[in-house]
Design an enzyme around this catalytic site. Sequence first.
Site, PDB file in Angstrom:
ATOM      1  N   GLU A   9       8.657  12.165  -5.056  1.00  0.00           N
ATOM      2  CA  GLU A   9       8.055  11.529  -6.219  1.00  0.00           C
ATOM      3  C   GLU A   9       6.540  11.539  -6.162  1.00  0.00           C
ATOM      4  O   GLU A   9       5.942  11.478  -5.093  1.00  0.00           O
ATOM      5  CB  GLU A   9       8.576  10.087  -6.315  1.00  0.00           C
ATOM      6  CG  GLU A   9      10.031  10.067  -6.740  1.00  0.00           C
ATOM      7  CD  GLU A   9      10.676   8.693  -6.631  1.00  0.00           C
ATOM      8  OE1 GLU A   9      11.352   8.298  -7.586  1.00  0.00           O
ATOM      9  OE2 GLU A   9      10.516   8.031  -5.611  1.00  0.00           O
TER      10      GLU A   9
ATOM     11  N   CYS B 294      -0.735   9.461  -6.833  1.00  0.00           N
ATOM     12  CA  CYS B 294      -0.154   9.163  -5.523  1.00  0.00           C
ATOM     13  C   CYS B 294       0.804  10.305  -5.186  1.00  0.00           C
ATOM     14  O   CYS B 294       1.739  10.573  -5.939  1.00  0.00           O
ATOM     15  CB  CYS B 294       0.560   7.823  -5.636  1.00  0.00           C
ATOM     16  SG  CYS B 294       1.358   7.316  -4.119  1.00  0.00           S
TER      17      CYS B 294
ATOM     18  N   CYS C 197      11.004  10.216   5.561  1.00  0.00           N
ATOM     19  CA  CYS C 197       9.970   9.947   6.568  1.00  0.00           C
ATOM     20  C   CYS C 197      10.643   9.570   7.872  1.00  0.00           C
ATOM     21  O   CYS C 197      11.639   8.845   7.881  1.00  0.00           O
ATOM     22  CB  CYS C 197       9.059   8.814   6.101  1.00  0.00           C
ATOM     23  SG  CYS C 197       7.724   8.454   7.274  1.00  0.00           S
TER      24      CYS C 197
ATOM     25  N   CYS D  77       9.551   2.684   8.929  1.00  0.00           N
ATOM     26  CA  CYS D  77       9.041   1.315   8.866  1.00  0.00           C
ATOM     27  C   CYS D  77      10.091   0.409   8.236  1.00  0.00           C
ATOM     28  O   CYS D  77      10.794   0.791   7.305  1.00  0.00           O
ATOM     29  CB  CYS D  77       7.732   1.258   8.075  1.00  0.00           C
ATOM     30  SG  CYS D  77       6.441   2.234   8.848  1.00  0.00           S
TER      31      CYS D  77
ATOM     32  N   CYS E 218      10.014  -0.263   4.294  1.00  0.00           N
ATOM     33  CA  CYS E 218       9.722   0.869   3.393  1.00  0.00           C
ATOM     34  C   CYS E 218      11.009   1.593   3.002  1.00  0.00           C
ATOM     35  O   CYS E 218      11.801   1.990   3.862  1.00  0.00           O
ATOM     36  CB  CYS E 218       8.761   1.833   4.086  1.00  0.00           C
ATOM     37  SG  CYS E 218       8.500   3.361   3.160  1.00  0.00           S
TER      38      CYS E 218
ATOM     39  N   CYS F 233       4.329   0.825  -4.470  1.00  0.00           N
ATOM     40  CA  CYS F 233       4.283   1.219  -3.060  1.00  0.00           C
ATOM     41  C   CYS F 233       5.594   0.913  -2.373  1.00  0.00           C
ATOM     42  O   CYS F 233       6.122  -0.180  -2.496  1.00  0.00           O
ATOM     43  CB  CYS F 233       3.260   0.394  -2.297  1.00  0.00           C
ATOM     44  SG  CYS F 233       1.621   0.604  -2.845  1.00  0.00           S
TER      45      CYS F 233
HETATM   46  N1  SAH Z   1       3.281   7.041   5.423  1.00  0.00           N
HETATM   47  C1  SAH Z   1       1.993   6.632   5.025  1.00  0.00           C
HETATM   48  C2  SAH Z   1       1.747   6.790   3.552  1.00  0.00           C
HETATM   49  C3  SAH Z   1       2.870   6.448   2.606  1.00  0.00           C
HETATM   50  S1  SAH Z   1       3.296   4.740   2.461  1.00  0.00           S
HETATM   51  C4  SAH Z   1       1.701   5.207   5.461  1.00  0.00           C
HETATM   52  O1  SAH Z   1       2.624   4.528   5.902  1.00  0.00           O
HETATM   53  O2  SAH Z   1       0.553   4.818   5.404  1.00  0.00           O
HETATM   54  C5  SAH Z   1       1.963   4.092   1.467  1.00  0.00           C
HETATM   55  C6  SAH Z   1       1.717   2.596   1.680  1.00  0.00           C
HETATM   56  O3  SAH Z   1       2.773   1.811   1.095  1.00  0.00           O
HETATM   57  C7  SAH Z   1       1.641   2.212   3.141  1.00  0.00           C
HETATM   58  O4  SAH Z   1       0.600   1.321   3.400  1.00  0.00           O
HETATM   59  C8  SAH Z   1       2.958   1.530   3.314  1.00  0.00           C
HETATM   60  O5  SAH Z   1       2.947   0.712   4.431  1.00  0.00           O
HETATM   61  C9  SAH Z   1       3.135   0.802   2.017  1.00  0.00           C
HETATM   62  N2  SAH Z   1       4.500   0.343   1.777  1.00  0.00           N
HETATM   63  C10 SAH Z   1       5.642   0.904   2.224  1.00  0.00           C
HETATM   64  N3  SAH Z   1       6.709   0.204   1.792  1.00  0.00           N
HETATM   65  C11 SAH Z   1       6.235  -0.820   1.055  1.00  0.00           C
HETATM   66  C12 SAH Z   1       6.857  -1.861   0.307  1.00  0.00           C
HETATM   67  N4  SAH Z   1       8.166  -1.970   0.235  1.00  0.00           N
HETATM   68  N5  SAH Z   1       6.060  -2.731  -0.349  1.00  0.00           N
HETATM   69  C13 SAH Z   1       4.719  -2.591  -0.316  1.00  0.00           C
HETATM   70  N6  SAH Z   1       4.077  -1.611   0.353  1.00  0.00           N
HETATM   71  C14 SAH Z   1       4.827  -0.732   1.048  1.00  0.00           C
HETATM   72 FE1  SF4 Z   2       6.935   6.433   6.506  1.00  0.00          FE
HETATM   73 FE2  SF4 Z   2       7.208   4.439   4.795  1.00  0.00          FE
HETATM   74 FE3  SF4 Z   2       6.317   3.934   7.250  1.00  0.00          FE
HETATM   75 FE4  SF4 Z   2       4.748   5.251   5.505  1.00  0.00          FE
HETATM   76  S1  SF4 Z   2       5.463   3.148   5.340  1.00  0.00           S
HETATM   77  S2  SF4 Z   2       5.132   5.785   7.668  1.00  0.00           S
HETATM   78  S3  SF4 Z   2       6.302   6.434   4.359  1.00  0.00           S
HETATM   79  S4  SF4 Z   2       8.339   4.737   6.717  1.00  0.00           S
END
Ligand code: SAH
Ligand code: SF4
Length: 389
Positions: free
Chosen positions: A91, A104, A111, A115, A118, A344
């Site tokens: 996306e 974005c 990934c 996390c 996420c 995000c």
């Molecule tokens: N992988 C990279 C970039 C993609 S995620 C990273 O982790 O930085 C982009 C941002 O969205 C990151 O700061 C991530 O921590 C945040 N993010 C992920 N899941 C989220 C959620 N459910 N609510 C708010 N922010 C989130």
């Molecule tokens: Fe991967 Fe989501 Fe963690 Fe970013 S926030 S590193 S996209 S798992």
Amino acid sequence: MTANLLDFDLEGLAVFCEGLGEKRFRATQLFRWIHQRGASDFDQMSDLAKSLREKLKTTAHIAALPVLTQHISADGTIKWLFDVGDGNAVESVFIPEDDRGTLCVSSQAGCAVGCRFCSTGHQGFSRNLSTAEILAQLWFAEHFLRKHLNTEERVISNVVMMGMGEPLQNYSALVPALKAMLDDHGYGLSRRRVTVSTSGVVPMIDRLAQDCPVALAVSLHAPNDALRDVLVPLNRKYPIDELLQACERYLAHAPRDFITFEYCMLDGVNDQPEHARQLIELVQRHGHQGLRCKFNLIPFNPFPASGLHRSPQARVQEFAKTLLDAGIVTTVRKTRGDDIDAACGQLAGDVRDRTRVQERMSTQRQAQEQVIRFTPLSSSSASAKDPSQ
Ligand code: SAH
Ligand code: SF4
């Protein structure tokens, strides 16, 4: 198979052209046609010699990603779902604001970092995107928006690598894509208007500083290793202290820059006054007179099966105030496009139900003609006012 020219930065395209026995300046012309004019048909490229156009037709192509769906949020945010084959989709999200238009962009299908909070992380890792697949998101969005806004001017003024995936775990494809974004013959974005967001791949932060020092955002999310180990599993490999030292080294390459720390506010998990105090201590301990940084507090965007909750607004404000009182620039991110799951961490490539994805994609492809309908944005909200900054 012929080469997809979206796979090259200008240098790569010059090498490709030399391989065809063509002068390097031909690559510049070609690059401008592709990225500045959005051309995908060699016959359109009227200032290229006919002989070159014929050569290109047999050796190269310019291919966008098929759009599976397009959703437009009530706030003007647009989310596209692109097919990258084998049942995978990624996306991109366009976020129009008064003074900028931000895209974005995704760097991977899924990934591997995983996390806790996420949606992409929960989905698991499918594969790295190629340079062409990363750049195709910008190429498509920019030229689609220009056409539909009926403008010749640049619409996308900022790119953030904050879509699906960990960009620094796909480094070799990422860097040429970034270079094409910065190139004056490409998208001509200034280095500060292209942001790589990372969960903290320390060695690649150092390489990025050397190869292409764009703006850096670091997803911190916790002020100590015990908590960060749980929220961002990569922390077990590159703990906070090492990460912040890498940030210091990065800033040495970009003297007037700062690091943006992203911090997703999770109710009862990382949002207590003690956590804010620990963050202040952390920032003050690094760099000369503290690390040059800014905090971006992100309200958690829930998704099914996360088991986590968004911090109440008052607690986010209190947290922000503690940081601000300590002299740390802090903003709270506005949630955009959450009615279309474009906020995000909500990007899951719509492949949550992986067993049925192939079937759904073919239906979506058939429906594509109907789905792509554009609601014009007001031109002031979508145009880049000062692209040179
Ligand atoms: N992988 C990279 C970039 C993609 S995620 C990273 O982790 O930085 C982009 C941002 O969205 C990151 O700061 C991530 O921590 C945040 N993010 C992920 N899941 C989220 C959620 N459910 N609510 C708010 N922010 C989130
Ligand atoms: Fe991967 Fe989501 Fe963690 Fe970013 S926030 S590193 S996209 S798992």
